[in-house]
Design a protein around this motif. Sequence first.
Motif, PDB file in Angstrom:
ATOM      1  N   UNK A 155       9.800  -7.137  -6.386  1.00  0.00           N
ATOM      2  CA  UNK A 155       8.643  -7.471  -5.559  1.00  0.00           C
ATOM      3  C   UNK A 155       8.170  -6.256  -4.779  1.00  0.00           C
ATOM      4  N   UNK A 156       9.112  -5.546  -4.153  1.00  0.00           N
ATOM      5  CA  UNK A 156       8.750  -4.397  -3.331  1.00  0.00           C
ATOM      6  C   UNK A 156       8.117  -3.273  -4.146  1.00  0.00           C
ATOM      7  N   UNK A 157       8.481  -3.174  -5.416  1.00  0.00           N
ATOM      8  CA  UNK A 157       7.922  -2.121  -6.266  1.00  0.00           C
ATOM      9  C   UNK A 157       6.583  -2.545  -6.873  1.00  0.00           C
ATOM     10  N   UNK A 158       6.547  -3.744  -7.437  1.00  0.00           N
ATOM     11  CA  UNK A 158       5.400  -4.146  -8.248  1.00  0.00           C
ATOM     12  C   UNK A 158       4.244  -4.722  -7.436  1.00  0.00           C
ATOM     13  N   UNK A 159       4.548  -5.441  -6.362  1.00  0.00           N
ATOM     14  CA  UNK A 159       3.473  -6.096  -5.604  1.00  0.00           C
ATOM     15  C   UNK A 159       2.446  -5.095  -5.078  1.00  0.00           C
ATOM     16  N   UNK A 160       2.870  -4.024  -4.370  1.00  0.00           N
ATOM     17  CA  UNK A 160       1.855  -3.064  -3.906  1.00  0.00           C
ATOM     18  C   UNK A 160       1.208  -2.261  -5.024  1.00  0.00           C
ATOM     19  N   UNK A 161       1.890  -2.177  -6.176  1.00  0.00           N
ATOM     20  CA  UNK A 161       1.328  -1.433  -7.305  1.00  0.00           C
ATOM     21  C   UNK A 161       0.224  -2.217  -8.004  1.00  0.00           C
ATOM     22  N   UNK A 162       0.425  -3.527  -8.141  1.00  0.00           N
ATOM     23  CA  UNK A 162      -0.502  -4.354  -8.919  1.00  0.00           C
ATOM     24  C   UNK A 162      -1.537  -5.082  -8.068  1.00  0.00           C
ATOM     25  N   UNK A 163      -1.240  -5.301  -6.781  1.00  0.00           N
ATOM     26  CA  UNK A 163      -2.157  -6.076  -5.944  1.00  0.00           C
ATOM     27  C   UNK A 163      -3.549  -5.460  -5.836  1.00  0.00           C
ATOM     28  N   UNK A 164      -3.689  -4.131  -5.633  1.00  0.00           N
ATOM     29  CA  UNK A 164      -5.053  -3.578  -5.539  1.00  0.00           C
ATOM     30  C   UNK A 164      -5.900  -3.869  -6.777  1.00  0.00           C
ATOM     31  N   UNK A 165      -5.284  -3.823  -7.946  1.00  0.00           N
ATOM     32  CA  UNK A 165      -6.011  -4.106  -9.173  1.00  0.00           C
ATOM     33  C   UNK A 165      -6.462  -5.565  -9.211  1.00  0.00           C
ATOM     34  N   UNK A 166      -5.602  -6.476  -8.749  1.00  0.00           N
ATOM     35  CA  UNK A 166      -5.968  -7.889  -8.730  1.00  0.00           C
ATOM     36  C   UNK A 166      -7.088  -8.160  -7.734  1.00  0.00           C
ATOM     37  N   UNK A 167      -7.013  -7.557  -6.554  1.00  0.00           N
ATOM     38  CA  UNK A 167      -8.057  -7.759  -5.552  1.00  0.00           C
ATOM     39  C   UNK A 167      -9.393  -7.193  -6.031  1.00  0.00           C
ATOM     40  N   UNK A 168      -9.331  -6.053  -6.706  1.00  0.00           N
ATOM     41  CA  UNK A 168     -10.559  -5.448  -7.239  1.00  0.00           C
ATOM     42  C   UNK A 168     -11.225  -6.370  -8.250  1.00  0.00           C
ATOM     43  N   UNK A 169     -10.430  -7.140  -8.984  1.00  0.00           N
ATOM     44  CA  UNK A 169     -10.984  -8.064  -9.983  1.00  0.00           C
ATOM     45  C   UNK A 169     -11.390  -9.401  -9.373  1.00  0.00           C
TER      46      UNK A 169
END
Length: 436
Positions: free
Chosen positions: A343-357
Motif C-alpha cells: 500500500x505504501x509503495x503503490x498507492x502514492x504511485x498510482x493514485x495521481x494517475x487515477x485522479x487524473x482520469x
Amino acid sequence: MLPLDLAAGVLPGLLFAALGLLIAFGIPIAFALIAASALVVWLDPRLVPWILMQRMYYGMDSFVLLAVPLFLLAGNVINAARVTDRLIAFALALLGRFRGALAQVNIFVSVLFGGVSGSSTADAAGVGTVLIPAMKREGYPASLSVAVTATSSVIGNVIPPSITMIVWGAITNTSIGGLFFAGIVPGLLIGLALMAVSALLSRRHEVPVREPAGAAEILSTSRDGLLALSIPLAVVGGIRFGWFSPTEAAVIAVLVALVLGFAVYRTLDLRGVARATSDTARLSALSLFSLVGASVFGYLISFYKLPPLLMGLVSVSDPTLVLLFAAAVILLVGTFMDALPATAILAPLLLPMALEAGVHPVHFGIVGVMALAFGLVTPPYGLCLLIAARIGGIPMLSAMGATTLYLLAMLGVLLACILFPELVLAFPRWVAPDLM
C-alpha cells in the motif's frame, strides 16, 4: 556516489532492481525496503543519509496509524474470549439446514469476524482453528476446508473496520470513514460469491446435510451472536455520527471486546489478555516496521517524480482502463508482498494517475484494498492460505485447486466493482455523504 547527471537517470531503476533482488534472496520486506533505499540515498549526491531517519520517523508519526495495533488487539481479545465459537454457533443455527452448512458458516462467520477485528490473518487463525477440523470430521476434503477458510478470511480486509483501509487512508489522505462505508457492499458481495461456489462444491463432494436448528436453538445462540456484532456497529455508527475518529473507534472496539469477554461471556481472564497483548505487540511491530521501510521507499518514488513519469508512459484517460491497469499491478505485487508495505509503495504511485482520469479516490481505494487482499491467498506470499493450510495439515499447494475456484469468484466481484462504480459509491453517498 554517482555523478549528478547520471544519478537522475540510473537510480530510479536501481531502486526497484535492488528491492527485487533483495526479496529474491529472501530478505524480509521491511529490511529490503530500507536497504534498497539506503543504497540509492548513498549513491545520489543530492540526498544526505539523515533523510532515511527522518522519513522513517515521518512514516510512523500519524495518529491514525495508532488504530492498527488497537484493532489487532480487539481481534486478539475476541479470539482469547472465544467469541468465535459463539459466532459459529449462531451461524450454524441459521445456516445448518443447507447442504455444506459448515462451508457456508465459515464464510458467514468471516463476514461477522471481519466486521469486528479488521484483520484477515486473525480471521484465518481464529475461524480456521475451530472450523477446519470440524469440516474434516464431517467429510469435507481437507483442500476444500482450507480453501474456503483462507478465501473467506479475505473479507476481513474489505469489510469495515479494515486495517488496510486505515493505512491506505493515512497514506493517500483519503477519508477512512468513506472507505469503511464503501467497503460494506463489496465485502458482502464477496461473501455471497463465495457462498455460491461453496454450494456447488458441496454438491460435487456430496457433503452431508445437517438437521435444521429449532426456534429455541436459534434464539439461544442469537443473543451471543448479536452481542458480538455490537463491536462493528459501535465502530461504524460512531464514525458515521461523528462521535469519534477511526483511532478512537479502535479504542471503543477494544473496550467492548473486554466487556464482552469479562462481564458478558465470562470466558476471558488476565492471562488471556496478557497473551492477546503480547501477540498484538509482535504483529504490530512486524506490520508497522514494514510500513516504516515503505515510507522511505515511497519518499524516493516522489523524489524521482515517478508518478508523473508513469502517467506519461501510461497515458490512459478512461477511468475503467486506469482501474483495470492499477488492479492488475496491485494484484501482481500483492502475490509477493504484504498488503501494508505494498500500500505504501503503490498507492502514492498510482493514485495521481487515477485522479487524473477522474476516478473517485474512495472508489480507487476500495479497488486497491480488494486487489491487495486477494494476495493473501495467492502464492508465493499467500499468508492466509499458509495459515489455513497449516491448521488443515496439508501443503499449501494442495489447496490451490479449490482456492482457484473461490479466487475466480472474488475476481469477478472486483471486476464488477471496477465496471460499476455505484456498487462501491452508492451506499456511502446515501448513508454518509459528508465522508465522501
